[in-house]
Design a protein around this motif. Structure first.
Motif, PDB file in Angstrom:
ATOM      1  N   LEU A   6       0.849  -1.191   0.000  1.00 36.80           N
ATOM      2  CA  LEU A   6       0.000   0.000   0.000  1.00 36.80           C
ATOM      3  C   LEU A   6       0.883   1.239   0.000  1.00 36.80           C
ATOM      4  O   LEU A   6       1.762   1.368   0.853  1.00 36.80           O
ATOM      5  CB  LEU A   6      -0.873   0.038   1.255  1.00 36.80           C
ATOM      6  N   PHE A  27      -4.567   6.602   1.206  1.00 36.35           N
ATOM      7  CA  PHE A  27      -3.943   5.334   0.840  1.00 36.35           C
ATOM      8  C   PHE A  27      -4.251   5.014  -0.612  1.00 36.35           C
ATOM      9  O   PHE A  27      -5.333   5.341  -1.122  1.00 36.35           O
ATOM     10  CB  PHE A  27      -4.506   4.195   1.702  1.00 36.35           C
ATOM     11  N   GLY A  28      -3.318   4.324  -1.246  1.00 34.83           N
ATOM     12  CA  GLY A  28      -3.629   3.695  -2.514  1.00 34.83           C
ATOM     13  C   GLY A  28      -4.429   2.425  -2.267  1.00 34.83           C
ATOM     14  O   GLY A  28      -4.577   1.976  -1.126  1.00 34.83           O
ATOM     15  N   ALA A  29      -4.931   1.839  -3.337  1.00 30.46           N
ATOM     16  CA  ALA A  29      -5.771   0.649  -3.213  1.00 30.46           C
ATOM     17  C   ALA A  29      -4.974  -0.582  -2.818  1.00 30.46           C
ATOM     18  O   ALA A  29      -5.534  -1.567  -2.344  1.00 30.46           O
ATOM     19  CB  ALA A  29      -6.504   0.390  -4.529  1.00 30.46           C
TER      20      ALA A  29
END
Lengths: 114, 109
Positions: free
Chosen positions: B88, B99-101
């Motif tokens: 992440l 956050f990114g996925a």
């Protein structure tokens, strides 16, 4: 190993039960967080405590009730949850709230609502 | 447009390969950039933390930040099966954190 400790690691509860998740850190951090994470999704912020006062509540339903008894402890009280509340609940802490403060996560508490 | 874009994968590589994981972002206020590793059914573990643009190296891991392109990368050299996890990206700035996925990585022996 993470220095943020969460208990219990797993919890199964019925929709009428009352239970609590507990979190403890001894790093001297003054900001503590609750996140919710569903499968294959990033963590979603629920609550932030800064210096033991609730700083952020991300419009979380009242069936989730946070509590910060002291600078080392953080609880999440659960009541009348729904099956869709089943998720990994992550506690985290940082030196202070705000940008530039690295957030450290606990191992999480897996919650299943039946 | 999402504030942080990260390809969810899955990404599968052979042991010993160099892995490149990336995120793009749109908010120019982000100044602090982190990479977390999350094993299945565990909490995210902080791997790398960088401030502003530049590179940071820690063992087999290198984090790069290019603020002009709003692009961050994590490189893993000599990848090992134990590196199999979800990675992440995260970034903060102006009291906002995103956050990114997460990218699911599998390193095959």
């Amino acid at each position: 190993d993470t220095e943020v400790t969460q208990t219990p690691k797993h919890l199964v509860m019925g929709m009428t039960n009352k239970k609590s998740l507990k979190c403890e850190q001894h790093m001297g951090h003054r900001a503590m967080y609750w996140y919710k994470q569903k499968a294959k999704k990033p963590p979603e912020l629920m609550f932030v405590y800064s210096y033991e006062k609730l700083s952020i509540n991300e419009s979380v339903p009242s069936r989730f009730s946070p509590e910060c008894p002291n600078s080392s402890l953080l609880n999440l009280h659960l009541h009348a949850l729904q099956p869709e509340d089943s998720a990994l609940y992550l506690c985290a802490s940082s030196f202070a709230q705000g940008s530039g403060n690295t957030i450290y996560f606990g191992e999480g508490s897996w919650l299943t609502v039946v | 447009q999402k504030e942080v874009e990260q390809d969810p994968g899955p990404l599968s590589v052979p042991e010993g390969a160099i892995v490149s994981l990336n995120c793009t972002y749109s908010n120019s206020a982000f100044q602090y950039f982190m990479w977390y590793r999350q094993y299945s059914r565990k909490g995210p573990e902080l791997l790398m933390y960088t401030y502003s643009s530049g590179n940071k190296e820690d063992g087999r891991f290198t984090a790069q930040v290019d603020k002009s392109s709003k692009y961050i990368s994590l490189f893993i050299r000599d990848s090992q099966p134990s590196d199999s996890a979800t990675y992440l990206c995260a970034m903060t700035g102006n009291n906002d954190m995103r956050f990114g996925a997460g990218t699911r990585l599998t390193v095959k022996p």
